[in-house]
Design an enzyme around this catalytic site. Structure first.
Site, PDB file in Angstrom:
ATOM      1  N   ASP A 111       1.131   5.023  -0.252  1.00 36.35           N
ATOM      2  CA  ASP A 111       0.453   6.318  -0.200  1.00 36.35           C
ATOM      3  C   ASP A 111       1.141   7.322  -1.115  1.00 36.35           C
ATOM      4  O   ASP A 111       2.358   7.505  -1.043  1.00 36.35           O
ATOM      5  CB  ASP A 111       0.474   6.860   1.239  1.00 36.35           C
ATOM      6  CG  ASP A 111      -0.454   6.078   2.133  1.00 36.35           C
ATOM      7  OD1 ASP A 111      -1.628   5.916   1.772  1.00 36.35           O
ATOM      8  OD2 ASP A 111       0.000   5.619   3.209  1.00 36.35           O
ATOM      9  N   ASP A 127      -7.809   1.672   2.275  1.00 37.00           N
ATOM     10  CA  ASP A 127      -7.361   2.539   3.365  1.00 37.00           C
ATOM     11  C   ASP A 127      -8.223   3.781   3.596  1.00 37.00           C
ATOM     12  O   ASP A 127      -8.197   4.329   4.696  1.00 37.00           O
ATOM     13  CB  ASP A 127      -5.889   2.947   3.136  1.00 37.00           C
ATOM     14  CG  ASP A 127      -5.239   3.524   4.396  1.00 37.00           C
ATOM     15  OD1 ASP A 127      -5.699   3.163   5.507  1.00 37.00           O
ATOM     16  OD2 ASP A 127      -4.295   4.324   4.290  1.00 37.00           O
ATOM     17  N   HIS A 166      -5.951   9.757  -0.461  1.00 34.49           N
ATOM     18  CA  HIS A 166      -6.615   9.799   0.849  1.00 34.49           C
ATOM     19  C   HIS A 166      -5.750  10.365   1.976  1.00 34.49           C
ATOM     20  O   HIS A 166      -6.180  10.317   3.132  1.00 34.49           O
ATOM     21  CB  HIS A 166      -7.155   8.404   1.225  1.00 34.49           C
ATOM     22  CG  HIS A 166      -6.105   7.336   1.269  1.00 34.49           C
ATOM     23  ND1 HIS A 166      -5.764   6.587   0.178  1.00 34.49           N
ATOM     24  CD2 HIS A 166      -5.327   6.892   2.277  1.00 34.49           C
ATOM     25  CE1 HIS A 166      -4.825   5.732   0.506  1.00 34.49           C
ATOM     26  NE2 HIS A 166      -4.525   5.894   1.776  1.00 34.49           N
ATOM     27  N   HIS A 205       0.864  -1.185   0.000  1.00 35.58           N
ATOM     28  CA  HIS A 205       0.000   0.000   0.000  1.00 35.58           C
ATOM     29  C   HIS A 205       0.896   1.230   0.000  1.00 35.58           C
ATOM     30  O   HIS A 205       1.529   1.535   0.997  1.00 35.58           O
ATOM     31  CB  HIS A 205      -0.915  -0.010   1.231  1.00 35.58           C
ATOM     32  CG  HIS A 205      -1.738   1.236   1.338  1.00 35.58           C
ATOM     33  ND1 HIS A 205      -2.730   1.525   0.433  1.00 35.58           N
ATOM     34  CD2 HIS A 205      -1.717   2.277   2.205  1.00 35.58           C
ATOM     35  CE1 HIS A 205      -3.285   2.688   0.754  1.00 35.58           C
ATOM     36  NE2 HIS A 205      -2.684   3.168   1.825  1.00 35.58           N
TER      37      HIS A 205
HETATM   38 ZN   LIG Z   1      -3.059   4.993   2.805  1.00 31.16          ZN
END
Ligand SMILES: [Zn+2]
Length: 1113
Positions: free
Chosen positions: A47, A169, A415, A45
């Protein structure tokens, strides 16, 4: 024209699977009948900015903040996949993938092509970033999916087509996103975070997987399988084989004292057994990875290879009927589909998200309000330049700057970007990226305007078309010239009348339209609150208003001349202004300077008018606790297992301590500067303005604070109790007031000690504290009238009504939020009406749908609520409304916020937050934004629509606000008005506007166009459109329809049917809380088919076309 543009091979065909190669569902390991099928899904994951900037994450710099480097992840994974053909991997964030891809050698690219063709590397999600679902607008969500998916499609073809949405997420999930994903052709959606009470109930009743209806009007075409993951997106506890984890590897050397295969396999089997009991099919999905995992992918794969091998061996030996294999979310979904379960249904959304009884993730709906505003402005610019590149037939060499802005806006949807949950230095980087991209892309607008004006885009320009900073009422070109041209672009495909306000210096002005008519105008002094915004660099003291009547997709220019110089006054003014000039930076640098730590701005002094009476009402830090204790006791226990924490706790305490010290020092310094420089550095406040003004119309100040204004049937009266707005001929009135919530402060070690922070809203009070009025004045004019109010705690508001509009604009300037008492504060505005809404209210879903909310209630489970304020907050991307039988009061916002209706008749919106503690969900910083060295000052507005026949019209009103006309100003000191008349100053590209249709997208698409039309008909009727009747200069040769993201022909997409428990109700909003209204939906397909030459768009439908076209004159 090449109709294979979806995945067209470049030169050599790297995309067509070779004999024996399979991708997509065909590549899946088939689930075994009668076995528990364990889908091992390696994933990372990544970001797109959070604790580090996008580039810091990509390159792996600043590993002292977080050990994360995306380039290493992709390098490492590709090598490991190549080693062993059983292994699989999924990748999600195309922003990162694309950056990496463009840096690879031919040899590596060929390997990756092969891995994609063979289904070993699969893309899920595939958008530019994994967007937030509360603060992101649907237009920007669609754009960022389109952008990411286009890159995948153009590069890899259909083998790279993601089949599932992967929103593991984001902090709560919107109904509109479910609808959009269904329209994009995704077969399913996976979520990581849902409310802990919701999750508990779903686990108990095996309702973790469901059929979610995305939109009641769109019906079954908006249905999408939705799966909530068992353990967010983490591996089973103890099975994280990463450099970032400390779990035991699988040791299979029987001679080693560390041999642990039997133990580890048993632990693993026991976990999957527990998980499988919560799901309805004989498949379980295990997310083997986490934040920035797989930087050394061999650690994972070596251990996963063994785990799979030994578990299968044990299962075979002991007839356990369990089988493990490498899989992907696509393959898991296919296996579930093949098992044909009966699914529970869902028609509401997943907001708000609480991770424990005291942690409602409703603060981020409003965190970092200036970033949220800038993101919206970015969308406006993006839509404009996309349209103009096509409409004005501009050269292709512009495309890279368009792509740059597409990318920047894609990043902003992430996000941890538009949410405001990133570290402050990352915020600055997001703003830098977006600012640069806007500035670069404006070359397109300037060429287009120039082409209209002079007939040639590349001819040397006569006008400069400068971007202005109108949110702070500042604009270099208009405030520094005696004559200037205002150019307004309307990006909507329907006509609008807009009241345009241009920042100017005092004087008298005439506004000429393109025909030479002098338009009615009104000069208004700028409030001292705006003049004092610390980031403002402007000489403008007044705002000049006029009404622009704008046709669809048009540009209109206005010539504005200063007609008289009031000599006496002007001299005085200029003197003062020249002083201010000293730090008048280049206005067109726009946001670039916003966050600079400049300490010289006299107007930006931290105000010392903290109301001491209010202070008493605020709970103080316990007297027994001195400041040092406070820091020592401050722990940072992060219960979220996924957020890297490590040594951050101490670092955070230090940072916070530093921050407070700096803050105190700054206040002291600015106080001293003010004392010493007051005479030579005049602060032009509102009062001085009024003294300088000899125009009696401008401002009247009332000692008794009782003032009233009236326009268009709207009456506003203000006295010491506040402002009351009364709508004549309707039984509707409402008061405006401001409050703040003191933020909760705790050590975060236990739920009950949670601090309010960037994610979490947790007020330390059951009632908000009201702010008192200090003074008030009014302005009565031909075009606008307004009441201006100053309140305690640095809150200023203006209620403005218009000659030609029936809405009320509520402008405010808030900040710096005082923190001298050591308490963080969260500011709200409240509209208290006589309307009886009996606990129900409406908020939008990503600016498109309207969802009913009920106080202290959730549609699908029995709510226990320990945070009665925060737990009733919902995301307001664009609007919020309350409704009684005969009235609706609705508020359209200029950016995303949190909002609620806590008591009957009330609408509450959060405007600004300043907090002194971290909420321990990983960001490791207090949400304490500063600019120019003091607490951030925010200006914004809300548009109130008090009278309207039905809430369905809201979308059009919100759209007008969302895609408002864009204003540019050019100095015309060297352009005589008679020469200006020789230019073409008014032009529309629209042939006619089609009622009820929104031109959602018009952009260049390889050698074609991408066109999206949305039905916004207020009465939910189908609309018919002749595509050739929309645009003047574009003749459509051929169209082909795609799914919503433009990456698959619509005909190639086949929707899956699922069995479901019961039926959907026809309208969730009608049914929720109204037992008698649960009318079932009729799921038959209606046959509104296209007619010859006419496209039929069903109610609320968006249709997407790739269009082959020619320009005509
Ligand atoms: Zn995230």
């Amino acid at each position: 024209m090449c109709w294979n543009i979806l995945g067209v091979p470049h030169g050599h065909d790297w995309n067509t699977p070779r004999p024996g190669e399979k991708c997509g569902y065909e590549s899946c390991t088939k689930a075994k009948e009668g076995f528990l099928n364990v889908h091992i899904v390696p994933h990372t994951h990544d970001d797109v900015g959070w604790l580090k900037t996008v580039d810091q994450y990509y390159y792996g710099s600043r590993n002292d903040i977080q050990k994360a480097g995306v380039q290493y992840i992709l390098d490492s994974v590709i090598k490991e996949l190549w080693e062993n053909s059983n292994r699989r991997f999924i990748y999600v964030e195309t922003a990162f993938f694309w950056k990496w891809w463009t840096q690879q050698s031919d040899a590596v690219q060929r390997k990756v092509h092969a891995l994609v063709r063979q289904g070993r590397l699969e893309f899920v999600g595939g958008a530019w970033s994994m967007n937030d679902e509360a603060a992101a607008h649907y237009q920007s969500i669609i754009d960022q999916f389109t952008w990411g998916l286009k890159k995948l499609n153009d590069t890899f073809g259909s083998c790279a087509l993601p089949r599932v949405g992967w929103q593991i997420d984001p902090f709560g999930h919107s109904r509109e996103l479910a609808s959009l994903l269904a329209a994009m052709g995704y077969d399913g959606l996976f979520l990581g975070r849902l409310d802990y009470q919701d999750k508990r109930a779903r686990l108990a009743e095996k309702r973790m997987e469901m059929l979610w209806r995305g939109d009641d009007d769109l019906g079954k075409t908006s249905d999408i399988f939705t799966g909530a993951l068992y353990n967010t997106y983490s591996p089973p506890p103890g099975f994280c084989f990463d450099v970032l984890c400390n779990d035991e590897p699988i040791v299979d050397d029987v001679n080693s004292p560390m041999y642990n295969v039997d133990k580890r396999v048993s632990e693993f089997l026991s976990y999957v057994e527990t998980q499988s009991q919560r799901y309805r099919t004989n498949n379980v999905i295990l997310t083997m990875g986490g934040d920035f995992t797989y930087q050394d992918a061999s650690m994972w794969y070596i251990n996963l290879d063994k785990l799979i091998e030994y578990t299968n061996l044990k299962a075979a030996k002991e007839n356990l009927n369990v089988t493990l294999f490498y899989s992907t979310p696509n393959c898991y979904l296919k296996a579930v589909k093949d098992a044909d379960p009966v699914l529970p249904t869902k028609q509401d959304d997943f907001f708000p998200y609480a991770s424990d009884p005291n942690a409602y993730w409703t603060g981020y709906f409003s965190s970092r309000p200036t970033t949220k505003y800038f993101e919206r402005e970015g969308n406006n610019y993006l839509q404009m330049v996309k349209q103009l590149q096509v409409l004005a037939d501009l050269p292709d060499h512009n495309l890279p700057v368009l792509d740059e802005l597409r990318s920047a806006m894609g990043v902003m949807q992430h996000h941890d970007a538009v949410t405001g949950t990133e570290k402050e230095h990352v915020t600055h980087d997001y703003e830098r990226l977006l600012d640069q991209a806007i500035e670069d892309a404006l070359i397109i607008a300037r060429q287009a305007f120039n082409k209209v004006a002079q007939g040639d885009a590349l001819k040397p320009t006569v006008l400069s078309y400068d971007r202005c900073r109108l949110n702070e009422t500042s604009c270099s070109a208009s405030e520094n010239s005696n004559q200037f041209v205002v150019t307004v672009y309307n990006p909507l495909a329907f006509a609008v009348d807009e009241t345009i306000g241009v920042p100017v210096r005092d004087g008298e002005y005439s506004v000429y339209d393109s025909e030479g008519t002098v338009l009615k105008s009104q000069l208004l002094d700028i409030t001292s609150a705006v003049l004092n915004i610390p980031t403002r660099r402007s000489k403008a003291t007044h705002e000049l208003f006029f009404i622009a009547k704008l046709e669809a997709l048009s540009i209109n220019s206005y010539y504005i001349k200063k007609t008289s110089k009031k000599a006496k006054r002007q001299t005085g003014n200029n003197k003062k202004m020249d002083d201010i000039n000293e730090y008048n930076a280049n206005i067109n640098n726009y946001w670039r300077n916003v966050k600079d730590k400049i300490e010289i701005d006299m107007r930006s002094l931290e105000k010392q008018d903290v109301d001491n009476t209010n202070k008493k009402m605020v709970p103080d830090i316990p007297a027994t606790m001195n400041r040092e204790d406070k820091f020592v006791n401050r722990g940072n226990i992060d219960i979220n297992v996924l957020k890297d924490k490590g040594e951050r706790a101490n670092q955070d305490v230090e940072e916070f301590e530093k921050l407070l010290e700096e803050e105190n020092r700054r206040i002291e310094t600015t106080r001293r500067i003010r004392a010493g420089f007051d005479k030579s550095y005049p602060n032009l406040n509102g009062e001085e303005m009024r003294m300088l003004s000899d125009d009696p119309m401008i401002v009247e100040q009332y000692e008794d604070n009782e003032v009233s204004i009236q326009k268009n049937g709207i009456h506003i009266a203000a006295d010491n109790n506040g402002e009351r707005i009364t709508i004549q001929n309707r039984d509707l009135s409402f008061d405006l007031s401001f409050f703040y919530y003191p933020g909760c402060y705790g050590d975060n070690r236990e739920f009950i000690n949670r601090s309010s922070g960037a994610y979490i809203f947790r007020p330390n009070a059951t009632e908000a504290i009201e702010l008192e009025t200090i003074n008030r004045s009014k302005v009565d004019g031909d075009i606008v009238s307004e009441i201006r109010t100053t309140r305690t705690h640095n809150v200023n508001s203006v209620i403005r009504i218009y000659e030609t509009s029936t809405y009320i604009d509520h402008y405010f300037v808030i900040g710096p939020i005082p923190i001298e008492d050591g308490i963080g504060k969260e500011y709200v505005s409240r509209y208290t009406s006589n309307l009886r809404n009996t606990g129900g209210f409406y908020t939008d879903s990503n600016g498109r749908q309207i969802i009913k909310r009920k106080i202290n209630n959730r549609p699908q489970w029995n709510l226990t609520i320990e945070e009665p304020i925060a737990g009733n907050y919902y995301p307001v991307t664009n609007f919020i409304a309350i409704q009684s039988e005969d009235n609706i009061l609705s508020v359209v916002t200029d950016r995303s916020r949190g909002g609620t209706s806590l008591k009957d008749g009330e609408i509450e919106l959060m405007l600004h937050r300043r907090l002194l503690h971290d909420d321990a969900f990983g960001v490791g910083e207090a949400l304490n934004e500063t600019a120019n060295g003091i607490g951030l000052v925010v200006r914004g507005y809300q548009r109130i629509y008090p009278v309207q026949p039905e809430g369905k019209l809201m979308n059009v009103k919100a759209l007008k606000n969302h895609l408002h006309p864009i204003v540019f100003v050019s100095n015309a000191d060297n352009l005589d008005i008679n020469d200006w008349y020789k230019l073409r100053n008014k032009y529309t590209w629209a042939q006619r506007s089609v009622d009820g249709v929104h031109l959602l997208t018009l952009e260049p698409w390889n050698e074609n166009l991408l066109l999206r039309l949305e039905n916004i008909n207020a009465f939910k009727k189908s609309v018919k459109v002749d595509l050739n009747s929309i645009l003047k200069n574009i003749k459509i040769k051929r169209i082909k329809e795609t799914t919503l993201a433009g990456n698959q022909w619509l005909n190639d997409n086949h929707k899956w049917e699922w069995r479901k428990e019961g039926k959907f109700v026809k309208s969730f909003n009608d049914a929720y809380g109204n037992a008698g209204y649960d009318v079932k939906a009729d799921d038959d397909d209606d046959d509104d088919t296209d007619e010859k030459g006419l496209i039929v768009i069903k109610p609320r439908q968006i249709r997407t076309f790739i269009v082959e076209y020619d320009y005509v004159n």
